[in-house]
Design a protein around this motif. Structure first.
Motif, PDB file in Angstrom:
ATOM      1  N   ASP A 128       0.795 -41.371-111.321  1.00 13.90           N
ATOM      2  CA  ASP A 128      -0.372 -42.122-110.862  1.00 13.90           C
ATOM      3  C   ASP A 128      -1.575 -41.197-111.035  1.00 13.90           C
ATOM      4  O   ASP A 128      -1.608 -40.102-110.456  1.00 13.90           O
ATOM      5  N   TYR A 129      -2.532 -41.618-111.807  1.00 17.40           N
ATOM      6  CA  TYR A 129      -3.733 -40.804-112.058  1.00 17.40           C
ATOM      7  C   TYR A 129      -4.393 -40.355-110.756  1.00 17.40           C
ATOM      8  O   TYR A 129      -4.804 -39.203-110.614  1.00 17.40           O
ATOM      9  N   ARG A 130      -4.483 -41.247-109.788  1.00 22.00           N
ATOM     10  CA  ARG A 130      -5.181 -40.948-108.540  1.00 22.00           C
ATOM     11  C   ARG A 130      -4.587 -39.745-107.816  1.00 22.00           C
ATOM     12  O   ARG A 130      -5.320 -38.894-107.307  1.00 22.00           O
ATOM     13  N   THR A 131      -3.260 -39.626-107.804  1.00 16.95           N
ATOM     14  CA  THR A 131      -2.622 -38.540-107.069  1.00 16.95           C
ATOM     15  C   THR A 131      -2.391 -37.299-107.931  1.00 16.95           C
ATOM     16  O   THR A 131      -2.722 -36.186-107.535  1.00 16.95           O
ATOM     17  N   VAL A 132      -1.837 -37.496-109.119  1.00 16.85           N
ATOM     18  CA  VAL A 132      -1.453 -36.350-109.943  1.00 16.85           C
ATOM     19  C   VAL A 132      -2.675 -35.641-110.520  1.00 16.85           C
ATOM     20  O   VAL A 132      -2.652 -34.424-110.719  1.00 16.85           O
ATOM     21  N   TRP A 133      -3.742 -36.383-110.766  1.00 16.16           N
ATOM     22  CA  TRP A 133      -4.953 -35.764-111.327  1.00 16.16           C
ATOM     23  C   TRP A 133      -5.976 -35.379-110.255  1.00 16.16           C
ATOM     24  O   TRP A 133      -7.101 -35.021-110.569  1.00 16.16           O
ATOM     25  N   LYS A 134      -5.578 -35.433-108.997  1.00 22.10           N
ATOM     26  CA  LYS A 134      -6.514 -35.111-107.915  1.00 22.10           C
ATOM     27  C   LYS A 134      -7.138 -33.738-108.100  1.00 22.10           C
ATOM     28  O   LYS A 134      -8.368 -33.582-108.020  1.00 22.10           O
ATOM     29  N   ASP A 135      -6.330 -32.695-108.344  1.00 19.35           N
ATOM     30  CA  ASP A 135      -6.853 -31.338-108.453  1.00 19.35           C
ATOM     31  C   ASP A 135      -7.799 -31.199-109.642  1.00 19.35           C
ATOM     32  O   ASP A 135      -8.804 -30.480-109.566  1.00 19.35           O
ATOM     33  N   ILE A 136      -7.476 -31.874-110.744  1.00 18.82           N
ATOM     34  CA  ILE A 136      -8.331 -31.803-111.927  1.00 18.82           C
ATOM     35  C   ILE A 136      -9.688 -32.415-111.622  1.00 18.82           C
ATOM     36  O   ILE A 136     -10.747 -31.854-111.972  1.00 18.82           O
ATOM     37  N   MET A 137      -9.690 -33.548-110.960  1.00 19.14           N
ATOM     38  CA  MET A 137     -10.958 -34.202-110.610  1.00 19.14           C
ATOM     39  C   MET A 137     -11.771 -33.356-109.632  1.00 19.14           C
ATOM     40  O   MET A 137     -13.005 -33.283-109.741  1.00 19.14           O
ATOM     41  N   ILE A 138     -11.088 -32.705-108.694  1.00 20.14           N
ATOM     42  CA  ILE A 138     -11.805 -31.851-107.743  1.00 20.14           C
ATOM     43  C   ILE A 138     -12.429 -30.657-108.461  1.00 20.14           C
ATOM     44  O   ILE A 138     -13.565 -30.259-108.173  1.00 20.14           O
ATOM     45  N   ILE A 139     -11.701 -30.073-109.397  1.00 19.15           N
ATOM     46  CA  ILE A 139     -12.245 -28.962-110.193  1.00 19.15           C
ATOM     47  C   ILE A 139     -13.481 -29.424-110.957  1.00 19.15           C
ATOM     48  O   ILE A 139     -14.517 -28.746-110.973  1.00 19.15           O
ATOM     49  N   GLN A 140     -13.407 -30.593-111.569  1.00 15.78           N
ATOM     50  CA  GLN A 140     -14.544 -31.080-112.349  1.00 15.78           C
ATOM     51  C   GLN A 140     -15.714 -31.447-111.441  1.00 15.78           C
ATOM     52  O   GLN A 140     -16.878 -31.235-111.811  1.00 15.78           O
ATOM     53  N   ARG A 141     -15.417 -31.958-110.267  1.00 16.24           N
ATOM     54  CA  ARG A 141     -16.497 -32.218-109.305  1.00 16.24           C
ATOM     55  C   ARG A 141     -17.153 -30.912-108.872  1.00 16.24           C
ATOM     56  O   ARG A 141     -18.387 -30.813-108.779  1.00 16.24           O
ATOM     57  N   TYR A 142     -16.355 -29.891-108.634  1.00 16.25           N
ATOM     58  CA  TYR A 142     -16.862 -28.569-108.242  1.00 16.25           C
ATOM     59  C   TYR A 142     -17.801 -28.015-109.305  1.00 16.25           C
ATOM     60  O   TYR A 142     -18.815 -27.386-109.000  1.00 16.25           O
ATOM     61  N   ASN A 143     -17.446 -28.278-110.563  1.00 13.13           N
ATOM     62  CA  ASN A 143     -18.257 -27.780-111.669  1.00 13.13           C
ATOM     63  C   ASN A 143     -19.442 -28.671-112.005  1.00 13.13           C
ATOM     64  O   ASN A 143     -20.207 -28.372-112.930  1.00 13.13           O
ATOM     65  N   GLY A 144     -19.590 -29.765-111.267  1.00 15.04           N
ATOM     66  CA  GLY A 144     -20.714 -30.660-111.520  1.00 15.04           C
ATOM     67  C   GLY A 144     -20.579 -31.460-112.806  1.00 15.04           C
ATOM     68  O   GLY A 144     -21.582 -31.868-113.401  1.00 15.04           O
ATOM     69  N   VAL A 145     -19.346 -31.712-113.223  1.00 12.85           N
ATOM     70  CA  VAL A 145     -19.114 -32.443-114.471  1.00 12.85           C
ATOM     71  C   VAL A 145     -19.487 -33.913-114.293  1.00 12.85           C
ATOM     72  O   VAL A 145     -19.094 -34.559-113.330  1.00 12.85           O
ATOM     73  N   GLU A 146     -20.269 -34.409-115.220  1.00 14.69           N
ATOM     74  CA  GLU A 146     -20.557 -35.838-115.300  1.00 14.69           C
ATOM     75  C   GLU A 146     -19.738 -36.411-116.441  1.00 14.69           C
ATOM     76  O   GLU A 146     -19.655 -35.818-117.515  1.00 14.69           O
ATOM     77  N   TYR A 147     -19.143 -37.562-116.203  1.00 16.23           N
ATOM     78  CA  TYR A 147     -18.302 -38.159-117.233  1.00 16.23           C
ATOM     79  C   TYR A 147     -19.157 -38.883-118.258  1.00 16.23           C
ATOM     80  O   TYR A 147     -19.275 -40.114-118.257  1.00 16.23           O
ATOM     81  N   GLU A 148     -19.757 -38.090-119.097  1.00 13.96           N
ATOM     82  CA  GLU A 148     -20.590 -38.561-120.186  1.00 13.96           C
ATOM     83  C   GLU A 148     -20.089 -37.962-121.476  1.00 13.96           C
ATOM     84  O   GLU A 148     -19.529 -36.844-121.492  1.00 13.96           O
ATOM     85  N   ARG A 149     -20.289 -38.678-122.577  1.00 18.53           N
ATOM     86  CA  ARG A 149     -19.786 -38.205-123.852  1.00 18.53           C
ATOM     87  C   ARG A 149     -20.338 -36.825-124.203  1.00 18.53           C
ATOM     88  O   ARG A 149     -19.633 -35.990-124.774  1.00 18.53           O
ATOM     89  N   SER A 150     -21.597 -36.564-123.845  1.00 14.59           N
ATOM     90  CA  SER A 150     -22.210 -35.277-124.193  1.00 14.59           C
ATOM     91  C   SER A 150     -21.500 -34.104-123.541  1.00 14.59           C
ATOM     92  O   SER A 150     -21.514 -32.990-124.069  1.00 14.59           O
ATOM     93  N   ALA A 151     -20.829 -34.335-122.404  1.00 16.88           N
ATOM     94  CA  ALA A 151     -20.130 -33.259-121.709  1.00 16.88           C
ATOM     95  C   ALA A 151     -18.840 -32.860-122.420  1.00 16.88           C
ATOM     96  O   ALA A 151     -18.266 -31.813-122.132  1.00 16.88           O
ATOM     97  N   LEU A 152     -18.372 -33.703-123.347  1.00 20.76           N
ATOM     98  CA  LEU A 152     -17.153 -33.400-124.087  1.00 20.76           C
ATOM     99  C   LEU A 152     -17.409 -32.483-125.271  1.00 20.76           C
ATOM    100  O   LEU A 152     -16.477 -31.960-125.859  1.00 20.76           O
ATOM    101  N   GLY A 153     -18.661 -32.319-125.655  1.00 22.31           N
ATOM    102  CA  GLY A 153     -18.958 -31.579-126.871  1.00 22.31           C
ATOM    103  C   GLY A 153     -18.791 -32.473-128.078  1.00 22.31           C
ATOM    104  O   GLY A 153     -18.622 -33.692-127.969  1.00 22.31           O
ATOM    105  N   SER A 154     -18.786 -31.864-129.245  1.00 17.88           N
ATOM    106  CA  SER A 154     -18.701 -32.656-130.481  1.00 17.88           C
ATOM    107  C   SER A 154     -17.253 -32.866-130.905  1.00 17.88           C
ATOM    108  O   SER A 154     -16.353 -32.209-130.425  1.00 17.88           O
TER     109      SER A 154
END
Length: 340
Positions: free
Chosen positions: A314-340
């Protein structure tokens, strides 16, 4: 601080006191986590996703559902196993066709951004995403992660290895990454273990902030970071443990005794397999059966990836730590944040 291999205890590595040659870790199978680690992730209570949007629901309006004649599968640079080829997936593709009645076409992409865009634009219907890219795929591409691979030994995932050369006696901790004479290589901006996780965890655990306490040099991939450290292009770097193993085993001029690990993280989930949310429900169910009810032992897929089966997540539970890390880093889910 360089401890003998016999002193390595996977349950208590004592990183504040010890460094180890990478051979000690790989001999103990420390590059992956256990099913207990995975079960702990799957069973924790998470009421809502901690960052970004949840997985999209299948549309109730039939006119919005996809029913392609051919299912397109894409494989992007991965946190767990890099450089897969079409023939490696044939056993999986055969099972998908058996369960859905639809042939599968392989579409190779060469970047994280391209894999997400392929699913967003409906040019890909099934994909393996890297761990760090998965949240982008959910938020931007309509991906539904549903399974991760297990090895025959019931191992899963990977770790972040904070790595340097074996003879780097003056680098004994992540804190030493902050010295002016230490050149640090990271993988790519969206990579979990190659950039996002160290950017958060080095700051939390060692008070070392990437791009502030040391300059980040993007290598373009975990293999490049590994080879770059060996060649002296970088002095140290965070590397996906299983990618590190793949690279060393593939290079005849490299040995696990060439590298030293000064710290390793808890396990992360490996990149999941996902499908697009608006595929017809019977296609979604067939894809899930193809992965979750199959034994790939003895196939080219198992030989290449190490995985002989898949288990549901389940994405909600298993990816919790990944999402928290990205939130900590101020990641916005935008294409530009992925690079080219």
């Amino acid at each position: 601080m360089l401890a003998d291999a016999s002193e390595f205890d996977p349950a208590e590595p004592a990183w504040d006191e010890n460094n180890y040659l990478s051979a000690a870790l790989t001999d103990a199978g420390y590059q992956r986590g256990s099913t207990t680690d995975l079960e702990n992730m799957r069973n924790r209570e998470v009421e809502e996703v901690p960052h970004g949007d949840p997985v999209r629901e299948t549309p109730s309006d039939e006119s919005e559902l996809l029913d392609p004649d051919t299912l397109v599968f894409t494989e992007s640079p991965s946190e767990d196993v890099q450089g897969r080829f079409e023939e490696d997936f044939q056993a999986v593709f055969d099972r998908i066709e058996e369960e859905t009645g639809k042939p599968v076409e392989f579409s190779k992409v060469d970047s994280y951004a391209a894999s997400v865009e392929a699913m967003r634009s409906e040019r890909a219907h099934i994909a393996n995403f890297s761990t760090g890219t998965t949240a982008f795929a959910v938020n931007l591409g309509g991906a539904v992660p549903f399974g991760v691979g297990l090895t025959p030994e019931e191992e899963f995932g990977y770790r972040l290895f904070a790595t340097t050369r074996a003879d780097a006696d003056d680098i004994q901790s992540v804190e030493d990454f902050a010295r002016d004479d230490v050149k640090v290589g990271h993988s790519e901006p969206a990579s979990n273990s190659g950039h996002q996780a160290p950017s958060a965890l080095f700051d939390q655990y060692f008070d070392v902030t990437a791009e502030e306490d040391y300059e980040v040099n993007f290598s373009g991939g975990h293999g490049n970071t590994t080879r770059g450290i060996a060649a002296g292009d970088y002095d140290a770097g965070p590397i996906c443990s299983t990618c590190f193993v793949d690279t060393v085993e593939a290079q005849s001029d490299l040995s696990f005794d060439d590298f030293k690990v000064v710290w390793a993280s808890a396990p992360f989930p490996s990149g999941p397999v996902a499908y697009r949310y608006n595929l017809k429900p019977e296609i979604q169910e067939g894809i899930e059966r193809a992965y979750l009810e199959s034994d790939f032992s003895g196939t080219a897929y198992q030989e290449r990836t190490g995985y002989n089966k898949f288990v549901p997540i389940d994405y909600r539970t298993v990816w919790k730590d990944i999402m928290i890390i990205q939130r900590y880093n101020g990641v916005e889910y935008e294409r530009s944040a992925l690079g080219s």
